[in-house]
Design a protein around this motif. Sequence first.
Motif, PDB file in Angstrom:
ATOM      1  N   ASN A  32     -27.999 -64.520 -11.518  1.00 21.54           N
ATOM      2  CA  ASN A  32     -29.198 -63.730 -11.594  1.00 21.54           C
ATOM      3  C   ASN A  32     -28.849 -62.473 -12.130  1.00 21.54           C
ATOM      4  O   ASN A  32     -29.498 -61.540 -11.730  1.00 21.54           O
ATOM      5  CB  ASN A  32     -29.516 -63.568  -9.938  1.00 21.54           C
ATOM      6  CG  ASN A  32     -31.086 -63.252 -10.110  1.00 21.54           C
ATOM      7  OD1 ASN A  32     -31.725 -63.516 -11.107  1.00 21.54           O
ATOM      8  ND2 ASN A  32     -31.378 -62.363  -9.170  1.00 21.54           N
ATOM      9  N   THR A  33     -27.752 -62.170 -12.866  1.00 14.50           N
ATOM     10  CA  THR A  33     -27.539 -60.975 -13.417  1.00 14.50           C
ATOM     11  C   THR A  33     -27.409 -61.190 -14.764  1.00 14.50           C
ATOM     12  O   THR A  33     -26.727 -61.882 -15.511  1.00 14.50           O
ATOM     13  CB  THR A  33     -26.005 -60.363 -12.798  1.00 14.50           C
ATOM     14  OG1 THR A  33     -26.236 -60.354 -11.421  1.00 14.50           O
ATOM     15  CG2 THR A  33     -25.558 -59.010 -13.397  1.00 14.50           C
ATOM     16  N   VAL A  34     -27.910 -59.769 -15.584  1.00  9.16           N
ATOM     17  CA  VAL A  34     -27.501 -59.511 -16.809  1.00  9.16           C
ATOM     18  C   VAL A  34     -26.976 -58.410 -17.328  1.00  9.16           C
ATOM     19  O   VAL A  34     -27.347 -57.495 -16.548  1.00  9.16           O
ATOM     20  CB  VAL A  34     -28.838 -60.132 -17.842  1.00  9.16           C
ATOM     21  CG1 VAL A  34     -29.456 -61.480 -17.555  1.00  9.16           C
ATOM     22  CG2 VAL A  34     -29.939 -58.982 -17.474  1.00  9.16           C
ATOM     23  N   LEU A  35     -26.210 -58.264 -18.550  1.00  5.44           N
ATOM     24  CA  LEU A  35     -25.592 -56.969 -18.806  1.00  5.44           C
ATOM     25  C   LEU A  35     -26.313 -56.542 -20.194  1.00  5.44           C
ATOM     26  O   LEU A  35     -26.548 -57.384 -21.228  1.00  5.44           O
ATOM     27  CB  LEU A  35     -23.948 -57.057 -19.249  1.00  5.44           C
ATOM     28  CG  LEU A  35     -23.232 -57.163 -17.835  1.00  5.44           C
ATOM     29  CD1 LEU A  35     -23.379 -58.257 -16.853  1.00  5.44           C
ATOM     30  CD2 LEU A  35     -21.821 -57.039 -18.373  1.00  5.44           C
ATOM     31  N   LEU A  36     -26.741 -55.311 -20.293  1.00  2.00           N
ATOM     32  CA  LEU A  36     -27.384 -54.811 -21.643  1.00  2.00           C
ATOM     33  C   LEU A  36     -26.714 -53.597 -21.855  1.00  2.00           C
ATOM     34  O   LEU A  36     -26.467 -52.516 -21.326  1.00  2.00           O
ATOM     35  CB  LEU A  36     -28.717 -54.487 -21.417  1.00  2.00           C
ATOM     36  CG  LEU A  36     -29.652 -55.470 -21.035  1.00  2.00           C
ATOM     37  CD1 LEU A  36     -31.084 -54.930 -20.706  1.00  2.00           C
ATOM     38  CD2 LEU A  36     -29.719 -56.648 -22.199  1.00  2.00           C
ATOM     39  N   GLY A  37     -25.641 -53.507 -23.251  1.00  2.80           N
ATOM     40  CA  GLY A  37     -25.618 -52.576 -23.747  1.00  2.80           C
ATOM     41  C   GLY A  37     -26.473 -51.668 -24.599  1.00  2.80           C
ATOM     42  O   GLY A  37     -27.392 -52.107 -25.390  1.00  2.80           O
ATOM     43  N   PRO A  62     -24.568 -63.742 -19.302  1.00  6.15           N
ATOM     44  CA  PRO A  62     -25.792 -63.131 -20.052  1.00  6.15           C
ATOM     45  C   PRO A  62     -25.624 -61.823 -20.595  1.00  6.15           C
ATOM     46  O   PRO A  62     -25.501 -60.954 -19.476  1.00  6.15           O
ATOM     47  CB  PRO A  62     -26.925 -63.400 -19.405  1.00  6.15           C
ATOM     48  CG  PRO A  62     -26.636 -64.248 -18.218  1.00  6.15           C
ATOM     49  CD  PRO A  62     -25.052 -64.060 -17.984  1.00  6.15           C
ATOM     50  N   SER A  63     -25.783 -61.525 -21.864  1.00  4.64           N
ATOM     51  CA  SER A  63     -25.724 -60.058 -22.283  1.00  4.64           C
ATOM     52  C   SER A  63     -26.432 -59.871 -23.495  1.00  4.64           C
ATOM     53  O   SER A  63     -26.952 -60.909 -24.249  1.00  4.64           O
ATOM     54  CB  SER A  63     -24.197 -59.686 -22.779  1.00  4.64           C
ATOM     55  OG  SER A  63     -23.780 -60.318 -23.726  1.00  4.64           O
ATOM     56  N   GLY A  64     -26.846 -58.643 -23.820  1.00  2.00           N
ATOM     57  CA  GLY A  64     -27.573 -58.226 -25.055  1.00  2.00           C
ATOM     58  C   GLY A  64     -27.654 -56.690 -25.358  1.00  2.00           C
ATOM     59  O   GLY A  64     -26.930 -56.106 -24.546  1.00  2.00           O
ATOM     60  N   TYR A  65     -28.108 -56.423 -26.431  1.00  2.00           N
ATOM     61  CA  TYR A  65     -28.029 -55.049 -26.914  1.00  2.00           C
ATOM     62  C   TYR A  65     -29.410 -54.529 -26.748  1.00  2.00           C
ATOM     63  O   TYR A  65     -30.281 -55.363 -27.136  1.00  2.00           O
ATOM     64  CB  TYR A  65     -27.745 -54.871 -28.332  1.00  2.00           C
ATOM     65  CG  TYR A  65     -26.299 -55.441 -28.559  1.00  2.00           C
ATOM     66  CD1 TYR A  65     -25.385 -55.785 -27.637  1.00  2.00           C
ATOM     67  CD2 TYR A  65     -26.099 -55.906 -30.009  1.00  2.00           C
ATOM     68  CE1 TYR A  65     -24.027 -56.296 -28.075  1.00  2.00           C
ATOM     69  CE2 TYR A  65     -24.855 -56.352 -30.292  1.00  2.00           C
ATOM     70  CZ  TYR A  65     -23.784 -56.500 -29.351  1.00  2.00           C
ATOM     71  OH  TYR A  65     -22.710 -57.147 -29.548  1.00  2.00           O
ATOM     72  N   LEU A  66     -29.743 -53.380 -26.392  1.00  2.00           N
ATOM     73  CA  LEU A  66     -30.990 -52.450 -26.112  1.00  2.00           C
ATOM     74  C   LEU A  66     -31.271 -51.503 -27.022  1.00  2.00           C
ATOM     75  O   LEU A  66     -30.201 -50.565 -26.855  1.00  2.00           O
ATOM     76  CB  LEU A  66     -31.367 -52.531 -24.579  1.00  2.00           C
ATOM     77  CG  LEU A  66     -32.566 -51.939 -24.343  1.00  2.00           C
ATOM     78  CD1 LEU A  66     -33.845 -52.809 -24.605  1.00  2.00           C
ATOM     79  CD2 LEU A  66     -32.598 -51.540 -22.932  1.00  2.00           C
ATOM     80  N   ASP A  67     -32.018 -51.305 -27.747  1.00  2.00           N
ATOM     81  CA  ASP A  67     -32.225 -49.979 -28.567  1.00  2.00           C
ATOM     82  C   ASP A  67     -33.649 -49.282 -27.756  1.00  2.00           C
ATOM     83  O   ASP A  67     -34.590 -49.869 -27.610  1.00  2.00           O
ATOM     84  CB  ASP A  67     -32.631 -50.307 -29.883  1.00  2.00           C
ATOM     85  CG  ASP A  67     -32.873 -48.979 -30.647  1.00  2.00           C
ATOM     86  OD1 ASP A  67     -31.948 -48.355 -30.853  1.00  2.00           O
ATOM     87  OD2 ASP A  67     -33.895 -48.665 -31.003  1.00  2.00           O
ATOM     88  N   ILE A  89     -31.883 -59.189 -27.527  1.00  2.00           N
ATOM     89  CA  ILE A  89     -32.139 -59.800 -25.993  1.00  2.00           C
ATOM     90  C   ILE A  89     -32.862 -61.168 -26.264  1.00  2.00           C
ATOM     91  O   ILE A  89     -34.107 -61.054 -26.623  1.00  2.00           O
ATOM     92  CB  ILE A  89     -32.811 -58.912 -25.159  1.00  2.00           C
ATOM     93  CG1 ILE A  89     -31.968 -57.283 -25.146  1.00  2.00           C
ATOM     94  CG2 ILE A  89     -32.638 -59.633 -23.834  1.00  2.00           C
ATOM     95  CD1 ILE A  89     -32.701 -56.547 -24.127  1.00  2.00           C
ATOM     96  N   ASP A  90     -32.313 -62.344 -25.769  1.00  2.00           N
ATOM     97  CA  ASP A  90     -32.849 -63.666 -25.916  1.00  2.00           C
ATOM     98  C   ASP A  90     -33.073 -64.327 -24.731  1.00  2.00           C
ATOM     99  O   ASP A  90     -32.947 -65.544 -24.563  1.00  2.00           O
ATOM    100  CB  ASP A  90     -31.738 -64.496 -26.979  1.00  2.00           C
ATOM    101  CG  ASP A  90     -30.542 -64.789 -26.393  1.00  2.00           C
ATOM    102  OD1 ASP A  90     -30.176 -64.012 -25.138  1.00  2.00           O
ATOM    103  OD2 ASP A  90     -29.580 -65.590 -26.957  1.00  2.00           O
ATOM    104  N   PHE A  91     -33.455 -63.259 -23.580  1.00  2.00           N
ATOM    105  CA  PHE A  91     -33.864 -63.682 -22.303  1.00  2.00           C
ATOM    106  C   PHE A  91     -34.676 -62.778 -21.729  1.00  2.00           C
ATOM    107  O   PHE A  91     -34.787 -61.685 -22.085  1.00  2.00           O
ATOM    108  CB  PHE A  91     -32.407 -63.736 -21.440  1.00  2.00           C
ATOM    109  CG  PHE A  91     -31.439 -62.643 -21.404  1.00  2.00           C
ATOM    110  CD1 PHE A  91     -31.631 -61.479 -20.810  1.00  2.00           C
ATOM    111  CD2 PHE A  91     -30.434 -62.592 -22.238  1.00  2.00           C
ATOM    112  CE1 PHE A  91     -31.138 -60.419 -20.827  1.00  2.00           C
ATOM    113  CE2 PHE A  91     -29.633 -61.578 -22.331  1.00  2.00           C
ATOM    114  CZ  PHE A  91     -29.875 -60.580 -21.570  1.00  2.00           C
ATOM    115  N   LEU A  92     -35.459 -63.162 -20.555  1.00  2.00           N
ATOM    116  CA  LEU A  92     -36.110 -62.143 -19.933  1.00  2.00           C
ATOM    117  C   LEU A  92     -35.316 -61.597 -18.858  1.00  2.00           C
ATOM    118  O   LEU A  92     -34.248 -62.237 -18.224  1.00  2.00           O
ATOM    119  CB  LEU A  92     -37.452 -62.763 -19.164  1.00  2.00           C
ATOM    120  CG  LEU A  92     -38.294 -63.417 -20.226  1.00  2.00           C
ATOM    121  CD1 LEU A  92     -39.595 -64.209 -19.394  1.00  2.00           C
ATOM    122  CD2 LEU A  92     -38.995 -62.437 -21.204  1.00  2.00           C
ATOM    123  N   VAL A  93     -35.771 -60.307 -18.523  1.00  2.00           N
ATOM    124  CA  VAL A  93     -35.068 -59.713 -17.362  1.00  2.00           C
ATOM    125  C   VAL A  93     -35.928 -59.779 -16.052  1.00  2.00           C
ATOM    126  O   VAL A  93     -35.471 -59.149 -15.004  1.00  2.00           O
ATOM    127  CB  VAL A  93     -34.716 -58.181 -17.592  1.00  2.00           C
ATOM    128  CG1 VAL A  93     -33.710 -58.114 -18.785  1.00  2.00           C
ATOM    129  CG2 VAL A  93     -35.995 -57.314 -17.750  1.00  2.00           C
TER     130      VAL A  93
END
Length: 182
Positions: A32-37, A62-67, A89-93
């Motif tokens: 239930n955790t995601v990481l965003l850079g 699960p990880s992605g980049y956030l601008d 980001i190819d998932f919902l938070v």
Amino acid sequence: MQKRLVLDQQQIAITLKRFCYQLIENHDDFENTVLLGLQPRGPILLDKVVALLEEISGVKVPSGYLDATFHRDDFRRRDFPLKANETKIDFLVEGKKVILIDDVLYKGRSVRAAMDAMIAFGRPQKVELMVLVDRRLTRDYPIMPDYFGMKVNTLDSQYVVVEWADQDHSEDAIWITEKVKS
């Protein structure tokens, strides 16, 4: 220009491992955790943490980049337009525990903007912040990291520079330098 070493390659490697064990302890299997850079420098740290996490735990994280460029409070106040970076980001938070990752926490404005940008992907259950360097005593917003490599006291006349060996530097290192006076 004066440079003072804050963390060397070995200390950074130890810090990254410590981050991973803290994350495993706090988030178990990352179901239930995601990481965003946070763009532009957070994805470098994110990729290193995710690779190490997957090596240690054997779990796909699960990880992605956030601008957050268009969510910044100074977006329209600049003399030149800011260049946006990729959001990937190819998932919902929605309902997830989100860990925002950046290299340096300075005034807190980028993190505030990132939280606004993140809402486009759903409402998280919880948000945590991980940074390599926490520049204390400089906040404009009451934002504190949950995970940090080192806290440093700096002046506004100084920069914290993070160098990565895989980005054409001799080795991973974090420095405090003086801003160039014009």
